[in-house]
Design an enzyme around this catalytic site. Structure first.
Site, PDB file in Angstrom:
ATOM      1  N   GLY A 153      98.074  58.531 -11.697  1.00  0.00           N
ATOM      2  CA  GLY A 153      96.696  58.296 -10.855  1.00  0.00           C
ATOM      3  C   GLY A 153      96.200  59.383 -10.260  1.00  0.00           C
ATOM      4  CB  ALA A 209      87.849  58.447  -0.185  1.00  0.00           C
ATOM      5  N   GLY A 241      93.370  59.831  -8.443  1.00  0.00           N
ATOM      6  CA  GLY A 241      92.173  59.759  -7.565  1.00  0.00           C
ATOM      7  C   GLY A 241      92.689  60.376  -6.166  1.00  0.00           C
ATOM      8  CG  PHE A 242      89.810  60.075  -2.863  1.00  0.00           C
ATOM      9  CD1 PHE A 242      89.274  61.359  -2.708  1.00  0.00           C
ATOM     10  CD2 PHE A 242      89.033  58.961  -3.435  1.00  0.00           C
ATOM     11  CE1 PHE A 242      88.004  61.626  -3.010  1.00  0.00           C
ATOM     12  CE2 PHE A 242      87.762  59.382  -3.560  1.00  0.00           C
ATOM     13  CZ  PHE A 242      87.181  60.662  -3.140  1.00  0.00           C
ATOM     14  N   GLY A 243      94.334  59.547  -3.807  1.00  0.00           N
ATOM     15  CA  GLY A 243      95.871  59.375  -3.231  1.00  0.00           C
ATOM     16  C   GLY A 243      96.677  60.171  -3.982  1.00  0.00           C
ATOM     17  CG  ASP A 280      91.227  51.497  -3.211  1.00  0.00           C
ATOM     18  OD1 ASP A 280      91.312  51.930  -2.211  1.00  0.00           O
ATOM     19  OD2 ASP A 280      90.102  51.440  -3.848  1.00  0.00           O
ATOM     20  CD  GLU A 288      77.053  53.934  -0.303  1.00  0.00           C
ATOM     21  OE1 GLU A 288      77.186  54.566   0.858  1.00  0.00           O
ATOM     22  OE2 GLU A 288      77.794  53.979  -1.005  1.00  0.00           O
TER      23      GLU A 288
END
Lengths: 451, 451
Positions: B26, B333, B28-30, B317, B188
């Site tokens: 992954g 995030a 993503g941010f992590g 997540d 949003e």
């Protein structure tokens, strides 16, 4: 804002029977310039397009090679015509024209008929496989945003797959890119693919070597860029070779399949093939029952109308118009714009009961780019080539981009790319797994439709 | 450049057996912050992702509402990790983990197994329909570029169809937009849809009235933005109402179909529904045979590892970690980034034979935006709201965007949008005709996959 007094649709505008109804099919360069040249004229215009956006096609190859994003070169038609209060935009596909009853059939959620007093057909062209439609799935052409993102995805996925490929033969096949047709699109694609693939292979990949990339440009004719003067075309050929593109002239493609391209008895093994060899006009000639050439372009009078129908104009890539020397007007964006402006003037003349003068095509020049710092420009007898031509090309394209925001964003993107030599929009999207229909993509397949 | 001496693939790197193999699933941010915090460390990292790009998810709603282009908020993973020479990127989908043999299965063109000494699982989450998977086709969620462009297309097509719709009931249905779930994404989205639809109705459409647009935000809980302090949440609710959004609190969605949403006995007729109500972690818990909560989040130790497997980290997540007060670390995030940085430090400590200290989550704050000039920010006890919060929100997001070019382009886009109040990326792409599977789109249908 929660007031919903206006809870029902407003009455359709433009019901004043005295104003002529002008229907324009197609919001490319021709259709849009027609509409813009009728700004404020006492006519009710319906602009029909199957897309909600006008596309700046001359830069589409940059989307296909990850230099720009689709939104950088496309603008909503409604936004462009926002201030033309005599224009209604209809999102739908024209499917036929009833010349006798003066009706256009448009398919959106249902088929509707749109009546006209004056019709402008500017429906453009698609690529053509010369009767080999089965090549389409192996070798996409470049006319729409979806075409461009499909090609972008195929190029990037081929390099990704080469990165983990252990079989030497398949590795070479994945890193071989064949472009069919050395017109401006083919030349621009071949140069940009070479720079993109070698650039990311050098910077971002660990195993793929820039030297393994092979880009082959195949052309049936005797030279690239047949529409350009020989000296510029020759320069472009040398510039392409300097970028590492192999050029095969006088060579016709005789077959395309999932694993490569057949050139007579020779075969080039390649997983990525792009088709830039043929163009076929839209079905306008069929709808109109009009005389046309082999590419389907409608033969028009010197008023850009059908011979028996002065109320029907056909312009742009879907028309075969002649210049004052009897030569066909080229399929270029500026030519389509000129034709659109002429149609606007012609309609205005008609409104005042006057006859318009015949259309006189004024050729300002032609230009093509080879990679990120070479271009050729033909301004009649003035031929410019090399870096200066590339700078002029960039200025011209930014200047003509529709919408100020796009100009700024594209300029920032280009400057950044130029300094750092990166493809900024290198996104692989819409990958579908196990898509069995996809040639040569057995595990990670590719959907055919994507931005 | 035509030299093809390197015609065969290079040898796979990282064969030095002494270096621990770290596999990160992954980007993503992590996952990305794990990799970045291991810059220069004596480990061989394989970063696996099914996408070639890292996505800045907090701004994805701006793609869905035509404010930004996909490439503005996405960057190729290979480009981000270009200078981390101990990193290899593998494009493919992780499909399983063999904990006993320490192998990850990755599907690209075939299934391959990747051995690890240390594993970092950062596979994120998808939206969840609470067992009603049949709602997915009527009410897409917002997690990927394709989700965002699908939603963008549906919103824009609904307004296009309303423009020509003569039936008053269908006209209202086309201009009704329901968002399920009033967390940050739902809030949003609702604010941005209201501004987009009313904005283009006023400027670009002839018959659609801005007053006809109805945006309904449905929330099962007693207030919007449950994760925020009550004063900020209440402000956000008022700001949304000022933007013309109806908020229905304490109201559960009980059904979704092609024509609308069922709320118990009440029905809202709507052609466009967006799902932002539930989140489901990836299948990591299943792969690992690990304990997890109802949302599928893997329960981890205070070292962010599996209880019996100190070599397996789970973060972001897809993990249920606890802060020092015993409360779950939020799915944000910055929290995923902190966890990734902790994992990097923990691995480095292990390489030196030391034990890492437990993970201590540091909460810096949280923020959400409502439309184009209001936001709320919680910095612990400091609560900021309104225009100032919106400016800070914009600065924070531009600052954290990956890649300098994106920052400049996004800033230009935002300033331009702010001045002119336009959706700059209003492209409808990948429309397929006669797509029978598409709810409520009988003539012009929508493909489910698009950028």
């Amino acid at each position: 804002m929660t007031d919903r007094a206006a809870d029902t649709p407003a009455e359709p505008a433009g019901q004043r029977a005295s104003r002529p109804r002008v229907v324009v099919i197609g919001a490319g360069f021709g259709g849009l310039s027609t509409v813009q040249s009728l700004h404020g004229a006492p006519v009710d215009i319906t602009l029909v397009d199957q897309r909600n956006h006008h596309l700046f096609q001359p830069l589409l190859y940059q989307v296909a090679t990850a230099g720009l994003s689709p939104a950088d070169i496309a603008a909503p038609i409604r936004a462009i015509t926002r201030h033309d209060r005599n224009v209604e935009v209809l999102l739908g596909e024209a499917t036929g024209i009833d010349v006798a009853r003066r009706l256009v059939s448009v398919l959106d959620t249902a088929v509707r008929t749109v009546p006209y007093d004056i019709l402008v057909v500017a429906t453009g062209a698609r690529h053509s496989y010369f009767g080999h439609e089965e090549w389409a799935r192996f070798a996409p052409g470049l006319k729409t945003v979806e075409d461009a993102t499909l090609i972008r995805r195929r190029i990037l996925l081929a390099v990704e797959r080469a990165e983990t490929e252990t079989d030497a033969e398949e590795y070479r096949r994945l890193l071989t890119f064949v472009v069919g047709g050395a017109g401006p699109t083919g030349v621009e694609m071949a140069g940009a693919i070479s720079e993109l693939v070698r650039g990311i292979a050098a910077s971002d990949f660990r195993r793929v070597s820039p030297k393994s990339a092979r880009i082959v440009l195949v052309e049936a004719g005797p030279r690239p860029l047949a529409a350009f003067p020989p000296d510029l075309a020759a320069y472009a050929g040398r510039a392409l070779q300097n970028l590492g593109v192999e050029i095969r002239l006088g060579t016709a493609v005789t077959g395309i399949d999932a694993g490569g391209v057949q050139l007579g008895t020779e075969r080039i093994e390649a997983r990525t093939v792009i088709w830039a060899a043929g163009v076929q006009a839209s079905k306008a000639a069929e709808w109109l029952g009009a005389a046309h050439d082999r590419a389907g372009r409608v033969k028009v009078t010197d008023h850009l109308t059908l011979p028996d129908h002065p109320e029907i104009y056909v312009i742009g890539d879907t028309a075969l118009a002649l210049d004052t020397n009897g030569r066909p007007v080229p399929d270029l964006a500026p030519a389509a714009k000129e034709a659109g402006q002429y149609v606007g003037r012609s309609i205005r003349a008609g409104l005042r009961g006057r006859a318009a003068k015949p259309f006189r095509y004024r050729h300002y020049g032609d230009l093509a780019t080879i990679g990120r710092n070479r271009a050729i420009i033909e301004f009649g007898r003035l031929h410019i080539r090399g870096f200066l031509a590339w700078v002029l090309w960039g200025i011209a394209h930014i200047f003509f981009l529709i919408g100020f925001r796009n100009r700024v964003v594209v300029m920032v993107d280009w400057l950044w790319s130029y300094v750092w030599f990166r493809g900024n929009a290198r996104l692989i999207t819409n990958v579908e797994r196990h898509d069995q229909d996809e040639p040569g993509q057995d595990g990670i397949g590719l959907a055919e439709n994507a931005e």
